[in-house]
Write a protein that holds these residues in place. Structure first.
Motif, mmCIF file in Angstrom:
data_model
loop_
_atom_site.group_PDB
_atom_site.id
_atom_site.type_symbol
_atom_site.label_atom_id
_atom_site.label_comp_id
_atom_site.label_asym_id
_atom_site.label_seq_id
_atom_site.Cartn_x
_atom_site.Cartn_y
_atom_site.Cartn_z
ATOM 1 N N ARG A 241 0.827 -1.200 0.000
ATOM 2 C CA ARG A 241 0.000 0.000 0.000
ATOM 3 C C ARG A 241 0.868 1.260 0.000
ATOM 4 N NH1 ARG A 241 -2.773 -1.532 3.747
ATOM 5 N NH2 ARG A 241 -2.039 -0.303 5.510
ATOM 6 N N ALA A 242 2.003 1.225 0.692
ATOM 7 C CA ALA A 242 2.908 2.374 0.688
ATOM 8 C C ALA A 242 3.465 2.615 -0.712
ATOM 9 C CB ALA A 242 4.046 2.146 1.688
ATOM 10 N N LYS A 245 0.758 4.128 -2.913
ATOM 11 C CA LYS A 245 0.580 5.561 -2.686
ATOM 12 C C LYS A 245 1.696 6.361 -3.348
ATOM 13 C CE LYS A 245 -2.055 5.380 1.628
ATOM 14 N NZ LYS A 245 -2.097 5.769 3.061
ATOM 15 N N GLN A 249 -1.896 9.487 -6.085
ATOM 16 C CA GLN A 249 -3.338 9.285 -5.977
ATOM 17 C C GLN A 249 -4.043 9.511 -7.304
ATOM 18 O OE1 GLN A 249 -4.716 8.036 -3.259
ATOM 19 N NE2 GLN A 249 -6.706 7.968 -4.286
ATOM 20 N N TRP A 252 -4.841 6.201 -9.105
ATOM 21 C CA TRP A 252 -5.964 5.414 -8.580
ATOM 22 C C TRP A 252 -7.290 6.139 -8.774
ATOM 23 C CZ3 TRP A 252 -3.705 1.110 -8.458
ATOM 24 C CH2 TRP A 252 -2.372 1.011 -8.032
ATOM 25 N N ILE A 259 -8.265 1.876 -2.916
ATOM 26 C CA ILE A 259 -7.281 1.150 -2.119
ATOM 27 C C ILE A 259 -7.853 1.035 -0.707
ATOM 28 C CG2 ILE A 259 -4.911 1.044 -1.324
ATOM 29 C CD1 ILE A 259 -5.154 0.903 -4.323
#
Length: 561
Positions: A241-242, A245, A249, A252, A259
């Motif tokens: 997830r890091a 990111k 953003q 996504w 997420i």
């Protein structure tokens, strides 16, 4: 079985003879008397004695029992759980005055902990969890990265990490592996379809994650590998997830992928993809001992072919179909084709775009978008989110005040028809009023409150009849002040005569009606220089205007000074 034989002998023996039976089986199997009785009860033996009235009660207080349980729990290891023996925890409690020696035996404490579900087995047992479901193929994808602990690539090709060379006591051997092998796995939660790719990297990177997701979601060349398309949501651990990111953003938001945040130390949340790792190790990586790969390209070639076979043939235990058959249930609106990588890079690198609302509209990408329905104040700044799926239909998402609104582009007439907006009002034929803003509505209410009319005359006095100035002095009537003594101002006078510039003198002379000839101008400048005393100037002006000799007057005044 010897257990049943022992139970039969205990049932046939008299109470006093049971001790002899137990001693015999103690010598044969090495168990204590308490343990043999426990085995006997599990196989149907009952002593026939009446239960004690205090059965189930403990001589220890609940605080003492929970203290021992807390010591066992808090001294456990993260990966193995509680490992401290009960006897050791009891000794610690005795040393610190929580218990006294002899209050209860070790076996009694173990029994008490089991009855309260505080034993080691209870603490090591996984906590109950809620089963989660997805709605359709490509609804939720799970991504996870794992470092291969069995294989690595060196200059000679694939090498095996032998367990007698790579373990915790020979950490230096791990340092010999210059670049570890990273296994990236993606699993479709609904069907269980998995996609695997290997990278040579020291750890997880955002670049590898982007490349992996593109490879998984892009259309494949193989006809028997139809898996593709972007999901609606993604589940991943903290590391992935890091890195997601770090991609920005905008990527996504542009792909309309949510997420979903997770919780730490909750690997079961990633259960599907974790199981995919296990399946892949058991079915694919075990074969690498027989046919190892020489390069990373060769490894990924083998993995791709095996991935096609596994998804097409192995049945999933949950739905009973093959992963490929289940994924093929996807519908057209659920399969979102991924755009090319150049457009994805544009979403990644594009900074946050803001626009100012003007006349219920914003300009973006040479287009005008309508925001009448959003009721956003005129002049407000909004954030524009470009979603590649919606933008094809002329729709963008606008964020304002923690709310999202969809805005549709306003169609325009062709240049030969003036290029106006299609919904523009025709002069002299139509009238289309803009909806009132909240400020406009409030101003009307304030106008009516102040004047009593929604459309007052300009001469109308607001709040007529109300007091605006009277009574202010009375508000401070109770304020008393002490007198203060002042200091008189001393006026200082200078004895020096006041002088004016010669040009100012000439202006005053001309204003008095005298004619200033060049000869007179020259004489005056020679006589008085750049400045003249004001009293002398007044006397000279009077003499010149009276046609008298100004030289005698000026000289006489100068001597008097």
């Amino acid at each position: 079985m010897w257990q049943r034989e022992m139970v039969a002998e205990l049932k046939n023996a008299k109470p006093k003879a049971r001790k002899t039976v137990l001693e015999t089986y103690q010598k044969l199997h090495g168990y204590s008397t308490e343990h043999l009785y426990r085995i006997a009860r599990e196989h149907g033996f009952t002593s026939g004695r009446k239960p004690r009235a205090d059965k189930g009660l403990s001589v220890l207080a609940e605080e003492q029992i929970e203290f021992v349980a807390a010591v066992i729990y808090k001294t456990g290891r993260e990966n193995k759980g509680p490992i401290m023996p009960v006897e050791n925890a009891m000794e610690f409690a005795i040393d610190n005055g929580i218990m006294t020696r002899g209050e209860i035996s070790v076996g009694g404490m173990q029994r008490v902990l089991r009855q309260r579900q505080l034993g080691k087995d209870n603490m090591n047992a996984p906590t109950p969890h809620t089963e989660m479901r997805s709605l359709h193929p490509n609804h939720v994808h799970q991504v996870d990265v794992s470092t291969c602990i069995q294989y690595y690539l060196d200059d000679k090709g694939m090498a095996i990490m032998r367990e007698d060379e790579f373990y915790k006591n020979k950490f230096a051997n791990f340092q010999k592996v210059k670049i570890p092998l990273q296994r990236y796995v993606l699993t479709d939660h609904f069907s269980g379809f998995m996609f695997v790719y290997y990278y040579l990297a020291a750890g997880e990177t955002a670049e590898n994650l982007f490349d992996f997701l593109c490879r998984a979601w892009e259309a494949k060349e193989e006809g028997n590998f139809p898996f593709r398309g972007a999901p609606f949501s993604m589940l991943m651990d903290g590391g992935c997830r890091a890195k997601a990111k770090a991609l920005g953003q905008g990527l996504w938001d542009g792909l309309s992928i949510e997420i979903i945040p997770g919780t730490t130390r909750n690997s079961r949340r990633q259960g599907s993809v974790e199981q995919s790792h296990n399946i892949w190790e058991q079915w694919f990586e075990t074969r690498l001992r027989i046919d190892p790969a020489n390069t990373i390209e060769d490894l990924n070639r083998k993995a791709r072919g095996f991935c096609i076979w596994l998804n097409a043939t192995r049945r999933h235990t949950r739905h009973g179909m093959t992963r490929l058959s289940c994924w093929m249930l996807i519908k057209q609106e659920q399969l979102r084709e991924l755009p090319d990588r150049a457009e994805l890079h544009e979403l990644m690198n594009k900074p946050e775009v803001t626009r100012v609302v003007n006349n219920h509209k914003i300009n973006y990408d040479n287009k005008v978008f309508n925001l009448k329905h959003a009721n956003i104040p005129h002049g407000a700044t909004v954030k524009v989110i470009r979603n590649i799926w919606k933008y094809k239909d002329g729709i963008i998402t606008v964020a304002h005040d923690n709310k999202l609104f969809e805005a549709r582009s306003i169609e325009r007439l062709p240049p030969e028809q003036g290029g106006f907006a299609v919904n523009s009002a025709i002069i002299g034929q139509e009238f289309k009023a803009q909806p009132e803003t909240e400020t406009q509505k409030a101003v009307k209410r304030l106008e009516e409150l102040a004047t009593g009319s929604k459309e007052p005359d300009k001469k109308t006095t607001p709040f007529a009849g109300l007091n605006a100035f009277e009574g202010f002095a009375e508000k401070v009537a109770n304020v008393a002040t002490l007198p203060r003594r002042g200091t008189p101002i001393e006026i200082t006078r200078t004895d020096e005569p006041v002088r004016i510039p010669i040009m100012e003198f000439l202006k005053r002379l001309r204003a008095a009606g005298a004619t200033i000839t060049p000869a007179l101008n020259k004489e005056l400048r020679q006589e008085f220089g750049d400045a003249i005393e004001i009293k002398v100037a007044e006397t000279v002006i009077e003499a010149i205007c009276a046609n008298n000799d100004w030289r005698e007057t000026g000289t006489r005044m100068a001597q008097a000074q």
